[in-house]
Each structure stands twice: as structure tokens, then as C-alpha cells.
Design a protein around this motif. Structure first.
Motif, PDB file in Angstrom:
ATOM      1  N   VAL A 174       0.874  -1.165   0.000  1.00  0.00           N
ATOM      2  CA  VAL A 174       0.000   0.000   0.000  1.00  0.00           C
ATOM      3  C   VAL A 174       0.915   1.221   0.000  1.00  0.00           C
ATOM      4  N   TYR A 175       0.718   2.123  -0.951  1.00  0.00           N
ATOM      5  CA  TYR A 175       1.628   3.265  -1.069  1.00  0.00           C
ATOM      6  C   TYR A 175       0.885   4.503  -1.561  1.00  0.00           C
ATOM      7  N   ARG A 176       1.522   5.669  -1.366  1.00  0.00           N
ATOM      8  CA  ARG A 176       0.951   6.937  -1.824  1.00  0.00           C
ATOM      9  C   ARG A 176       1.709   7.405  -3.048  1.00  0.00           C
ATOM     10  N   ASP A 177       0.968   7.692  -4.119  1.00  0.00           N
ATOM     11  CA  ASP A 177       1.622   8.059  -5.369  1.00  0.00           C
ATOM     12  C   ASP A 177       1.880   9.559  -5.447  1.00  0.00           C
ATOM     13  N   ASP A 178       2.388  10.020  -6.610  1.00  0.00           N
ATOM     14  CA  ASP A 178       2.751  11.424  -6.772  1.00  0.00           C
ATOM     15  C   ASP A 178       1.550  12.363  -6.735  1.00  0.00           C
ATOM     16  N   MET A 179       0.360  11.812  -6.950  1.00  0.00           N
ATOM     17  CA  MET A 179      -0.867  12.614  -6.899  1.00  0.00           C
ATOM     18  C   MET A 179      -1.512  12.552  -5.508  1.00  0.00           C
ATOM     19  N   HIS A 180      -0.757  11.985  -4.546  1.00  0.00           N
ATOM     20  CA  HIS A 180      -1.202  11.873  -3.147  1.00  0.00           C
ATOM     21  C   HIS A 180      -2.411  10.954  -3.000  1.00  0.00           C
ATOM     22  N   GLU A 181      -2.546  10.022  -3.946  1.00  0.00           N
ATOM     23  CA  GLU A 181      -3.590   9.012  -3.863  1.00  0.00           C
ATOM     24  C   GLU A 181      -3.004   7.726  -3.276  1.00  0.00           C
ATOM     25  N   VAL A 182      -3.766   7.071  -2.410  1.00  0.00           N
ATOM     26  CA  VAL A 182      -3.331   5.800  -1.842  1.00  0.00           C
ATOM     27  C   VAL A 182      -3.620   4.688  -2.844  1.00  0.00           C
ATOM     28  N   GLU A 183      -2.579   3.934  -3.189  1.00  0.00           N
ATOM     29  CA  GLU A 183      -2.693   2.878  -4.193  1.00  0.00           C
ATOM     30  C   GLU A 183      -2.378   1.519  -3.565  1.00  0.00           C
ATOM     31  N   PHE A 184      -2.797   0.495  -4.271  1.00  0.00           N
ATOM     32  CA  PHE A 184      -2.628  -0.877  -3.813  1.00  0.00           C
ATOM     33  C   PHE A 184      -1.929  -1.674  -4.898  1.00  0.00           C
ATOM     34  N   LEU A 185      -0.951  -2.492  -4.517  1.00  0.00           N
ATOM     35  CA  LEU A 185      -0.228  -3.309  -5.487  1.00  0.00           C
ATOM     36  C   LEU A 185      -0.071  -4.722  -4.943  1.00  0.00           C
ATOM     37  N   SER A 186      -0.555  -5.705  -5.718  1.00  0.00           N
ATOM     38  CA  SER A 186      -0.349  -7.097  -5.358  1.00  0.00           C
ATOM     39  C   SER A 186       1.080  -7.488  -5.702  1.00  0.00           C
ATOM     40  N   LEU A 187       1.738  -8.256  -4.824  1.00  0.00           N
ATOM     41  CA  LEU A 187       3.155  -8.564  -4.983  1.00  0.00           C
ATOM     42  C   LEU A 187       3.397 -10.061  -5.098  1.00  0.00           C
ATOM     43  N   ALA A 188       4.417 -10.405  -5.857  1.00  0.00           N
ATOM     44  CA  ALA A 188       4.938 -11.772  -5.843  1.00  0.00           C
ATOM     45  C   ALA A 188       5.727 -11.958  -4.545  1.00  0.00           C
ATOM     46  N   PRO A 189       5.859 -13.201  -4.067  1.00  0.00           N
ATOM     47  CA  PRO A 189       6.573 -13.422  -2.796  1.00  0.00           C
ATOM     48  C   PRO A 189       7.987 -12.847  -2.769  1.00  0.00           C
ATOM     49  N   LEU A 190       8.740 -13.003  -3.859  1.00  0.00           N
ATOM     50  CA  LEU A 190      10.105 -12.478  -3.893  1.00  0.00           C
ATOM     51  C   LEU A 190      10.107 -10.958  -3.770  1.00  0.00           C
ATOM     52  N   THR A 191       9.208 -10.300  -4.500  1.00  0.00           N
ATOM     53  CA  THR A 191       9.125  -8.836  -4.435  1.00  0.00           C
ATOM     54  C   THR A 191       8.795  -8.380  -3.022  1.00  0.00           C
ATOM     55  N   ALA A 192       7.852  -9.062  -2.381  1.00  0.00           N
ATOM     56  CA  ALA A 192       7.481  -8.695  -1.018  1.00  0.00           C
ATOM     57  C   ALA A 192       8.666  -8.832  -0.069  1.00  0.00           C
ATOM     58  N   GLN A 193       9.454  -9.892  -0.233  1.00  0.00           N
ATOM     59  CA  GLN A 193      10.614 -10.100   0.637  1.00  0.00           C
ATOM     60  C   GLN A 193      11.682  -9.030   0.413  1.00  0.00           C
ATOM     61  N   VAL A 194      11.898  -8.662  -0.835  1.00  0.00           N
ATOM     62  CA  VAL A 194      12.879  -7.617  -1.141  1.00  0.00           C
ATOM     63  C   VAL A 194      12.447  -6.291  -0.526  1.00  0.00           C
ATOM     64  N   LEU A 195      11.165  -5.948  -0.654  1.00  0.00           N
ATOM     65  CA  LEU A 195      10.676  -4.696  -0.076  1.00  0.00           C
ATOM     66  C   LEU A 195      10.777  -4.716   1.443  1.00  0.00           C
ATOM     67  N   ASN A 196      10.545  -5.875   2.038  1.00  0.00           N
ATOM     68  CA  ASN A 196      10.696  -5.991   3.492  1.00  0.00           C
ATOM     69  C   ASN A 196      12.134  -5.741   3.926  1.00  0.00           C
ATOM     70  N   VAL A 197      13.086  -6.232   3.135  1.00  0.00           N
ATOM     71  CA  VAL A 197      14.495  -5.979   3.432  1.00  0.00           C
ATOM     72  C   VAL A 197      14.787  -4.482   3.365  1.00  0.00           C
ATOM     73  N   LEU A 198      14.267  -3.827   2.335  1.00  0.00           N
ATOM     74  CA  LEU A 198      14.511  -2.394   2.176  1.00  0.00           C
ATOM     75  C   LEU A 198      13.850  -1.564   3.270  1.00  0.00           C
ATOM     76  N   ALA A 199      12.867  -2.144   3.951  1.00  0.00           N
ATOM     77  CA  ALA A 199      12.161  -1.419   5.002  1.00  0.00           C
ATOM     78  C   ALA A 199      13.021  -1.191   6.236  1.00  0.00           C
ATOM     79  N   ASP A 200      14.190  -1.850   6.320  1.00  0.00           N
ATOM     80  CA  ASP A 200      15.041  -1.634   7.500  1.00  0.00           C
ATOM     81  C   ASP A 200      15.686  -0.252   7.496  1.00  0.00           C
TER      82      ASP A 200
END
Length: 247
Positions: A174-200
Motif C-alpha cells: 500500500v503506497y501513496r503516489d505522486d498525486m497523493h492518492e493511496v494505491e494498492f499493489l499485489s506482490l509476488a513473494p520475492l518482491t514482497a521479501q525484497v521490499l521488506n528488506v529495504l524497510a530496514d
């Protein structure tokens, strides 16, 4: 009776009218105060979690919020944080009943993430980028959240109320885009894990992420990881989900 005792009895009655009336008050006037406080709390919880609210008959929803109002000790008076207190109540204090859907906790969490993303302040330390260089230190945007659920929370509503979890775990951003709208993106497991790593928040270079993927996904072909990591990160960066750390 001391002022503290009077104040406590006043608060107790507002939270739960089964308590005795405070001294020198009457039911009619106390009900005005009680409705004012309760309606404010119910209004904010309902606005923060509209999908969850829509799944209840009105008496059941009001009973749920009343239980929260009476039993949960909020640690903040800030209205925008009441939804977080409500979620904490559902997770740690509330015993679900027959009127509560099996996905209640996941849906409440998902809607709370949407609220968080909508109100979070941006941070100039994390810079938007479209092209990723080898030396860039990448992080998850402060305007993005990653989550995993058992239910397809993105589809839940009055016309879709699953009784069983999905066949596979559901990964979302769940993220906010350049137009300040809240957007939703379904993720593959690998993508989700990579984003979790970047969250540190420490800042990862492409080479570090590539090695991390190799170590944590040994079943994947090495060449697929090496060829796919940059396009994946670039796609996330162009959506504003990944930023560059400059501090």
C-alpha cells in the motif's frame, strides 16, 4: 468525595452507562456528554475502516465500538491514531463473536495501513528516483507499507465475504503516489521479501540485494535473479515505492 473521584465517576459513566451516575448529575445531561464522546470515537473508527463497518448490521457495529470505547485504555488523544488503538484492541483484547467475520483482523489491519499511508509525512532524506545506479542506497519509501495476509482483503466488501483463507498467501504493498492518492499493489513473494528488506532503512545497493536474494532463494536460478533484480527495483522505484537514501 474528592475531585479525582468525581472525575473518575464522570469518565466511567461516559464510557459505560451501567456505572452509577456521577454525584449531582442526571441521566439526560450525562447522555449528552456520552453521545458527544462516543459519536466522535465511532465516527473516526468508521471513517478509518469503512469496509469493515459496511459488513456489520448497525447494532452489531455500535456494540463492537461500544466495547472498545468502554474497555480499551487509549494511550493517545489524537484522533488520527484512534484507528491504531482500535486495531490494538481487536488484536489483543477483543474476543470475536458470531457477528464478526473470520477475516476481521486482517481487514482492519489493511484499512489501518491505508490510513497510515494517507497521513504519513514525507521525508526529504529519501529521494524519488526513476533510474537506479549501482552505488544508490535503496530503501522502502516512508509512504509505503508491505503486508502479508491469508485472505484476499483487497476484494472484501458487502458482496464478497470469504469464509476460508485464500489458497496462497497474499502479499501487498500500500503506497501513496505522486498525486497523493493511496494505491494498492499485489506482490509476488520475492518482491514482497525484497521490499521488506529495504524497510530496514539502512540503504541497500543492487549488488547487496542480489546476493541477499541468492542466499535466501536458493531454489531460484542465479541468472534469473541477476537479470531480474534491476528491472524489479526500477519498476518499484518508478511507482515511488523505492527511494534513494541520501543521508
Amino acid at each position: 468525595m474528592s475531585f479525582q473521584q468525581i472525575q473518575s465517576s464522570f469518565i466511567d459513566y461516559i464510557r459505560d452507562p451501567s456505572h452509577p451516575l456521577p454525584v449531582d448529575t442526571d441521566t439526560r445531561h450525562m447522555q449528552v456528554y456520552r453521545e458527544l464522546f462516543f459519536n466522535n470515537v465511532e465516527g473516526f473508527v468508521g471513517n478509518a475502516m469503512p469496509v469493515l463497518k459496511s459488513l456489520y448490521e448497525e447494532p452489531d457495529w455500535l456494540a463492537l465500538v461500544q466495547t472498545f470505547f468502554a474497555e480499551h485504555d487509549c494511550r493517545t488523544p489524537i484522533f488520527v491514531e484512534i484507528a491504531g488503538e482500535f486495531l490494538d484492541f481487536l488484536v489483543n483484547e477483543y474476543e470475536p463473536g458470531s457477528a464478526d467475520p473470520p477475516f476481521m483482523l486482517e481487514l482492519a489491519h489493511y484499512e489501518y495501513l491505508e490510513l497510515q499511508v494517507a497521513v504519513t509525512r514525507d521525508n526529504p532524506v529519501f529521494v524519488r528516483l526513476d533510474i537506479i545506479a549501482a552505488q544508490d542506497r535503496l530503501v522502502l519509501s516512508p509512504l509505503a507499507r508491505v503486508a502479508q495476509y491469508a485472505y484476499e482483503v483487497q476484494h472484501i466488501g458487502p458482496d464478497y465475504r470469504p469464509t476460508e483463507p485464500a489458497s496462497q498467501p497474499q502479499y501487498f504493498c500500500v503506497y501513496r503516489d505522486d498525486m497523493h492518492e493511496v494505491e494498492f499493489l499485489s506482490l509476488a513473494p520475492l518482491t514482497a521479501q525484497v521490499l521488506n528488506v529495504l524497510a530496514d532503512g539502512r540503504g541497500w545497493q543492487i549488488s547487496e540485494l542480489t546476493e541477499w536474494c541468492k542466499a535466501n532463494f536458493p531454489s531460484l536460478d542465479v541468472s534469473m535473479i541477476e537479470q531480474g533484480i534491476l528491472p524489479l527495483l526500477t519498476q518499484m522505484a518508478q511507482k515511488g515505492i523505492i527511494r534513494k537514501l541520501i543521508a
